[in-house]
Scaffold this motif. Structure first.
Motif, PDB file in Angstrom:
ATOM      1  N   PHE A 154      75.999  39.218  27.664  1.00 55.23           N
ATOM      2  CA  PHE A 154      75.339  40.124  26.740  1.00 55.23           C
ATOM      3  C   PHE A 154      73.983  39.530  26.382  1.00 55.23           C
ATOM      4  CE2 PHE A 154      74.209  41.429  22.425  1.00 55.23           C
ATOM      5  CZ  PHE A 154      74.262  42.817  22.552  1.00 55.23           C
ATOM      6  N   CYS A 155      72.938  40.334  26.487  1.00 49.77           N
ATOM      7  CA  CYS A 155      71.592  39.893  26.144  1.00 49.77           C
ATOM      8  C   CYS A 155      71.163  40.535  24.831  1.00 49.77           C
ATOM      9  CB  CYS A 155      70.607  40.275  27.245  1.00 49.77           C
ATOM     10  SG  CYS A 155      70.895  39.477  28.838  1.00 49.77           S
ATOM     11  N   ASP A 156      70.614  39.735  23.956  1.00 48.41           N
ATOM     12  CA  ASP A 156      70.098  40.246  22.685  1.00 48.41           C
ATOM     13  C   ASP A 156      68.727  40.847  22.975  1.00 48.41           C
ATOM     14  OD1 ASP A 156      69.799  40.857  20.071  1.00 48.41           O
ATOM     15  OD2 ASP A 156      69.909  38.798  19.316  1.00 48.41           O
ATOM     16  N   ILE A 157      68.687  42.151  23.137  1.00 51.95           N
ATOM     17  CA  ILE A 157      67.489  42.825  23.630  1.00 51.95           C
ATOM     18  C   ILE A 157      66.565  43.229  22.488  1.00 51.95           C
ATOM     19  CG2 ILE A 157      66.628  44.811  24.921  1.00 51.95           C
ATOM     20  CD1 ILE A 157      69.252  44.849  26.454  1.00 51.95           C
ATOM     21  N   LYS A 158      65.309  42.844  22.621  1.00 51.13           N
ATOM     22  CA  LYS A 158      64.277  43.258  21.673  1.00 51.13           C
ATOM     23  C   LYS A 158      63.719  44.610  22.077  1.00 51.13           C
ATOM     24  CE  LYS A 158      60.043  41.488  19.499  1.00 51.13           C
ATOM     25  NZ  LYS A 158      59.112  40.313  19.444  1.00 51.13           N
ATOM     26  N   ASN A 159      63.409  44.765  23.351  1.00 50.63           N
ATOM     27  CA  ASN A 159      62.898  46.021  23.881  1.00 50.63           C
ATOM     28  C   ASN A 159      63.397  46.228  25.299  1.00 50.63           C
ATOM     29  OD1 ASN A 159      60.039  44.994  22.232  1.00 50.63           O
ATOM     30  ND2 ASN A 159      60.941  46.965  21.724  1.00 50.63           N
ATOM     31  N   GLU A 160      63.502  47.485  25.678  1.00 53.77           N
ATOM     32  CA  GLU A 160      63.813  47.817  27.067  1.00 53.77           C
ATOM     33  C   GLU A 160      62.704  48.732  27.577  1.00 53.77           C
ATOM     34  OE1 GLU A 160      67.101  50.426  29.485  1.00 53.77           O
ATOM     35  OE2 GLU A 160      67.863  49.028  27.967  1.00 53.77           O
ATOM     36  N   PHE A 161      62.266  48.491  28.798  1.00 50.52           N
ATOM     37  CA  PHE A 161      61.156  49.239  29.376  1.00 50.52           C
ATOM     38  C   PHE A 161      61.603  49.903  30.682  1.00 50.52           C
ATOM     39  CE2 PHE A 161      59.619  45.575  27.076  1.00 50.52           C
ATOM     40  CZ  PHE A 161      58.574  46.055  26.309  1.00 50.52           C
ATOM     41  N   ARG A 162      60.975  51.016  30.994  1.00 51.06           N
ATOM     42  CA  ARG A 162      61.191  51.657  32.293  1.00 51.06           C
ATOM     43  C   ARG A 162      59.848  51.842  32.978  1.00 51.06           C
ATOM     44  NH1 ARG A 162      65.489  56.218  33.438  1.00 51.06           N
ATOM     45  NH2 ARG A 162      66.673  54.255  33.488  1.00 51.06           N
ATOM     46  N   ALA A 163      59.752  51.316  34.190  1.00 51.54           N
ATOM     47  CA  ALA A 163      58.559  51.477  35.014  1.00 51.54           C
ATOM     48  C   ALA A 163      58.912  52.389  36.179  1.00 51.54           C
ATOM     49  CB  ALA A 163      58.078  50.123  35.537  1.00 51.54           C
ATOM     50  N   ILE A 164      58.272  53.559  36.232  1.00 50.62           N
ATOM     51  CA  ILE A 164      58.488  54.485  37.341  1.00 50.62           C
ATOM     52  C   ILE A 164      57.418  54.205  38.386  1.00 50.62           C
ATOM     53  CG2 ILE A 164      58.532  56.911  38.047  1.00 50.62           C
ATOM     54  CD1 ILE A 164      59.647  57.594  35.310  1.00 50.62           C
ATOM     55  N   CYS A 165      57.863  53.904  39.592  1.00 54.33           N
ATOM     56  CA  CYS A 165      56.960  53.429  40.639  1.00 54.33           C
ATOM     57  C   CYS A 165      56.920  54.369  41.832  1.00 54.33           C
ATOM     58  CB  CYS A 165      57.407  52.048  41.133  1.00 54.33           C
ATOM     59  SG  CYS A 165      57.572  50.809  39.827  1.00 54.33           S
ATOM     60  N   VAL A 166      55.731  54.543  42.388  1.00 53.40           N
ATOM     61  CA  VAL A 166      55.546  55.254  43.647  1.00 53.40           C
ATOM     62  C   VAL A 166      54.753  54.331  44.559  1.00 53.40           C
ATOM     63  CG1 VAL A 166      54.604  57.281  44.823  1.00 53.40           C
ATOM     64  CG2 VAL A 166      55.527  57.511  42.504  1.00 53.40           C
ATOM     65  N   ASN A 167      55.317  54.050  45.729  1.00 53.45           N
ATOM     66  CA  ASN A 167      54.654  53.189  46.718  1.00 53.45           C
ATOM     67  C   ASN A 167      54.240  51.842  46.122  1.00 53.45           C
ATOM     68  OD1 ASN A 167      53.763  52.630  49.300  1.00 53.45           O
ATOM     69  ND2 ASN A 167      51.752  53.552  48.990  1.00 53.45           N
ATOM     70  N   GLY A 168      55.131  51.273  45.313  1.00 57.30           N
ATOM     71  CA  GLY A 168      54.906  49.936  44.767  1.00 57.30           C
ATOM     72  C   GLY A 168      54.012  49.875  43.543  1.00 57.30           C
ATOM     73  N   GLN A 169      53.473  51.016  43.098  1.00 57.41           N
ATOM     74  CA  GLN A 169      52.586  51.048  41.940  1.00 57.41           C
ATOM     75  C   GLN A 169      53.276  51.716  40.759  1.00 57.41           C
ATOM     76  OE1 GLN A 169      49.440  49.601  42.015  1.00 57.41           O
ATOM     77  NE2 GLN A 169      50.111  48.895  44.037  1.00 57.41           N
ATOM     78  N   ILE A 170      53.044  51.174  39.557  1.00 62.75           N
ATOM     79  CA  ILE A 170      53.610  51.772  38.352  1.00 62.75           C
ATOM     80  C   ILE A 170      52.815  53.023  37.991  1.00 62.75           C
ATOM     81  CG2 ILE A 170      54.097  51.464  35.900  1.00 62.75           C
ATOM     82  CD1 ILE A 170      54.434  48.491  36.398  1.00 62.75           C
ATOM     83  N   GLU A 171      53.476  54.170  37.993  1.00 63.64           N
ATOM     84  CA  GLU A 171      52.836  55.435  37.626  1.00 63.64           C
ATOM     85  C   GLU A 171      53.083  55.793  36.169  1.00 63.64           C
ATOM     86  OE1 GLU A 171      50.836  57.126  39.509  1.00 63.64           O
ATOM     87  OE2 GLU A 171      51.116  55.872  41.294  1.00 63.64           O
ATOM     88  N   LEU A 172      54.164  55.293  35.613  1.00 63.24           N
ATOM     89  CA  LEU A 172      54.476  55.535  34.201  1.00 63.24           C
ATOM     90  C   LEU A 172      55.285  54.366  33.681  1.00 63.24           C
ATOM     91  CD1 LEU A 172      54.619  57.375  31.659  1.00 63.24           C
ATOM     92  CD2 LEU A 172      56.710  58.363  32.623  1.00 63.24           C
ATOM     93  N   LEU A 173      54.878  53.858  32.533  1.00 64.01           N
ATOM     94  CA  LEU A 173      55.609  52.780  31.874  1.00 64.01           C
ATOM     95  C   LEU A 173      55.858  53.191  30.429  1.00 64.01           C
ATOM     96  CD1 LEU A 173      56.748  49.867  31.807  1.00 64.01           C
ATOM     97  CD2 LEU A 173      54.447  49.091  31.181  1.00 64.01           C
ATOM     98  N   TYR A 174      57.120  53.175  30.024  1.00 70.07           N
ATOM     99  CA  TYR A 174      57.413  53.470  28.626  1.00 70.07           C
ATOM    100  C   TYR A 174      58.473  52.525  28.084  1.00 70.07           C
ATOM    101  CZ  TYR A 174      61.244  56.449  30.518  1.00 70.07           C
ATOM    102  OH  TYR A 174      62.340  56.934  31.174  1.00 70.07           O
TER     103      TYR A 174
END
Length: 313
Positions: A154-174
């Motif tokens: 179990f990890c004590d998480i401060k934040n969780e992020f999602r990086a949506i990638c197309v062709n190795g590049q981040i198109e959206l990060l939230y």
């Protein structure tokens, strides 16, 4: 009749195809979308685009396999252990099967672990366990429905992020923010939850819904960060957070193909950044609902993915 869960998704794909002269056809009760242009045909199944090779997609969808792959490339990732039933006598399972094995891992991680379906999604089949009796119960439950499952600390998480990638590049990060509310001594738990996420909690009717939360009291609706379970997405990301995530995604992209996927990364309370999972299917329904321009953002990303898939320049 299309599944209402994919209504925005289907509309976006239909618009993209109409605007770019791509032939579209629905198959398998609308679950499969066939796209054709210039003699090339590709498929979308559920939220999975015909981009990454099938083998790599299978690895992304298998939590232990994903951990094993990233760990082999020295990419920071939450440690996972595969667990098989003690009746599995195959050679690959002999050192990682049975409740005694799980109990040892439980002790190793100070009686604080997460058990999860190896191929689950949206936070389903995921259990935080701190009690030995509960460990036995969840162990038996998970193996009654599948041949194996995954265990991690179990990890004590401060934040969780999602990086949506197309062709190795981040198109959206939230950033995902889980439903944690603070009482003011006036508003009920439901009122505070509705303020946090109106759409998700508008019909909240648990036994504590009308309880007034005392001034300064913290109420955790849940420990998971899934948007499908009440969390909200935010674009408020610091330069330091973005730099750490960019570094991890770049390292993954150099090691393996990131044609079209989402990468979930956690930041722990002690500021470690670790990959939690990679998703071969990119679902943006909750993001679309939570952001005024979410539909257009999703459409832009799905357009890039389709152009990559069909080699449209």
């Amino acid at each position: 009749m299309q599944d209402t869960r994919t209504k925005s998704f289907n509309l976006i794909i239909e618009e993209i195809c109409s605007e770019n002269n791509i032939n579209l056809r629905y198959l398998s009760k609308d679950w499969v979308i066939e796209l054709s242009k210039n003699g090339k045909t590709k498929y979308i199944c559920g939220y999975k685009f015909d981009t990454a090779g099938h083998g790599l997609g299978e690895i992304f969808d298998d939590k232990y396999a994903m951990y094993s792959l990233l760990n082999s490339h020295d990419i920071p990732v939450i440690e996972h252990h595969i667990v098989y039933s003690d009746t599995n006598n195959h050679s690959y399972a002999l050192d990682c099967r049975g409740f005694e094995y799980v109990s040892r891992l439980f002790k190793k991680y100070n009686s604080n672990v997460v058990l999860k379906a190896n191929r689950g999604s949206c936070g389903t089949g995921v259990y935080h366990v701190t009690d030995l009796d509960k460990l036995k119960e969840i162990y038996e439950h998970l193996l009654s429905h599948r041949p194996s499952f995954s265990l991690c600390p179990f990890c004590d998480i401060k934040n969780e992020f999602r990086a949506i990638c197309v062709n190795g590049q981040i198109e959206l990060l939230y950033k995902k923010t889980r439903p944690q509310i603070i009482g003011d001594g006036v508003k009920t738990i439901k009122e505070l939850l509705v303020e946090f996420n109106p759409k998700y909690f508008e019909n909240y009717s648990a036994d504590d819904a009308n309880q007034v939360l005392a001034q300064g009291s913290i109420y955790d609706f849940g420990w998971k960060f899934n948007l499908s379970q009440g969390s909200i997405s935010s674009l408020d990301i610091s330069a330091d957070e973005r730099e750490n995530i960019d570094n991890i995604v770049s390292k993954i992209a150099k090691a393996i193909s990131l044609d079209f996927c989402s990468v979930d990364i956690i930041r722990t309370k002690d500021d470690k950044y670790l990959v939690m999972e990679i998703n071969s299917g990119v679902m943006m329904e909750n993001y679309i609902r939570q952001h005024e321009n979410g539909y257009n953002v999703a459409k832009k990303i799905y357009t890039k993915a389709i152009f990559e898939m069909l080699d449209i320049k």
